[in-house]
Scaffold this motif. Structure first.
Motif, PDB file in Angstrom:
ATOM      1  N   MET A 125       0.782  -1.175   0.000  1.00 44.44           N
ATOM      2  CA  MET A 125       0.000   0.000   0.000  1.00 44.44           C
ATOM      3  C   MET A 125       0.845   1.271   0.000  1.00 44.44           C
ATOM      4  SD  MET A 125      -3.341  -0.236   1.213  1.00 44.44           S
ATOM      5  CE  MET A 125      -4.418  -1.256   1.912  1.00 44.44           C
ATOM      6  N   PHE A 126       1.750   1.343   0.918  1.00 41.27           N
ATOM      7  CA  PHE A 126       2.589   2.531   0.929  1.00 41.27           C
ATOM      8  C   PHE A 126       3.693   2.401  -0.099  1.00 41.27           C
ATOM      9  CE2 PHE A 126       0.980   2.499   5.339  1.00 41.27           C
ATOM     10  CZ  PHE A 126       0.385   3.743   5.322  1.00 41.27           C
ATOM     11  N   LYS A 127       3.968   3.541  -0.744  1.00 42.88           N
ATOM     12  CA  LYS A 127       5.073   3.560  -1.685  1.00 42.88           C
ATOM     13  C   LYS A 127       6.363   3.654  -0.891  1.00 42.88           C
ATOM     14  CE  LYS A 127       4.983   5.353  -6.142  1.00 42.88           C
ATOM     15  NZ  LYS A 127       5.039   6.480  -6.999  1.00 42.88           N
ATOM     16  N   GLN A 128       7.303   2.895  -1.332  1.00 42.70           N
ATOM     17  CA  GLN A 128       8.578   2.921  -0.643  1.00 42.70           C
ATOM     18  C   GLN A 128       9.287   4.241  -0.989  1.00 42.70           C
ATOM     19  OE1 GLN A 128      11.015  -0.372  -1.644  1.00 42.70           O
ATOM     20  NE2 GLN A 128      11.846  -0.520   0.408  1.00 42.70           N
ATOM     21  N   PRO A 129       9.809   4.970   0.008  1.00 36.22           N
ATOM     22  CA  PRO A 129      10.485   6.243  -0.283  1.00 36.22           C
ATOM     23  C   PRO A 129      11.742   6.011  -1.120  1.00 36.22           C
ATOM     24  CG  PRO A 129      10.714   5.688   2.038  1.00 36.22           C
ATOM     25  CD  PRO A 129       9.834   4.643   1.410  1.00 36.22           C
ATOM     26  N   PHE A 130      12.137   7.070  -1.815  1.00 35.24           N
ATOM     27  CA  PHE A 130      13.323   7.004  -2.677  1.00 35.24           C
ATOM     28  C   PHE A 130      14.536   6.720  -1.817  1.00 35.24           C
ATOM     29  CE2 PHE A 130      16.889   9.225  -4.760  1.00 35.24           C
ATOM     30  CZ  PHE A 130      16.939   8.471  -5.924  1.00 35.24           C
ATOM     31  N   LYS A 131      15.281   5.716  -2.184  1.00 36.25           N
ATOM     32  CA  LYS A 131      16.459   5.340  -1.406  1.00 36.25           C
ATOM     33  C   LYS A 131      17.682   6.091  -1.923  1.00 36.25           C
ATOM     34  CE  LYS A 131      15.681   1.105   0.765  1.00 36.25           C
ATOM     35  NZ  LYS A 131      16.482   0.220   1.527  1.00 36.25           N
TER      36      LYS A 131
END
Length: 104
Positions: free
Chosen positions: A1-7
């Motif tokens: 559901m949540f988008k993974q933040p930019f690493k």
């Protein structure tokens, strides 16, 4: 559901890499002795070296001419007559100047 933040890559997160990059940027562009200043100073040094060589050659030629003039009175008299328009007491000197082209 949540988008993974930019690493952020590990290389960019490393404080030593960031510090080194900032130091290189500072030296290259922001410092008083930056690359542009160094390039301009190098160009000026090269220009002055060329002038130094020109003046050295000119000095050598003048020294040689001076020695030739002082070696004989005939050469000295010829030089004085040609360069300084000197004459003997019983002579008249006529200067012949080339005509200047007329401007339309």
């Amino acid at each position: 559901m949540f988008k993974q933040p930019f690493k952020i890559p590990a290389l960019v997160r490393n404080k030593y890499v960031v510090t080194t990059a900032a130091f290189i940027l500072w030296l290259a562009f922001l410092d008083r002795n930056n690359m542009l200043s160094q390039y301009e100073l190098t160009a000026e040094v090269n220009k002055m070296e060329a002038q130094k060589e020109f003046y050295r050659e000119n000095n050598d030629a003048t020294r040689k001419e001076s020695q030739e003039l002082l070696s004989s009175m005939e050469k000295l008299e010829k030089f004085a007559r040609e360069q300084y328009k000197m004459k003997k007491d019983n002579e008249d000197v006529f200067l012949i100047m080339p005509e200047k082209p007329k401007e339309d």
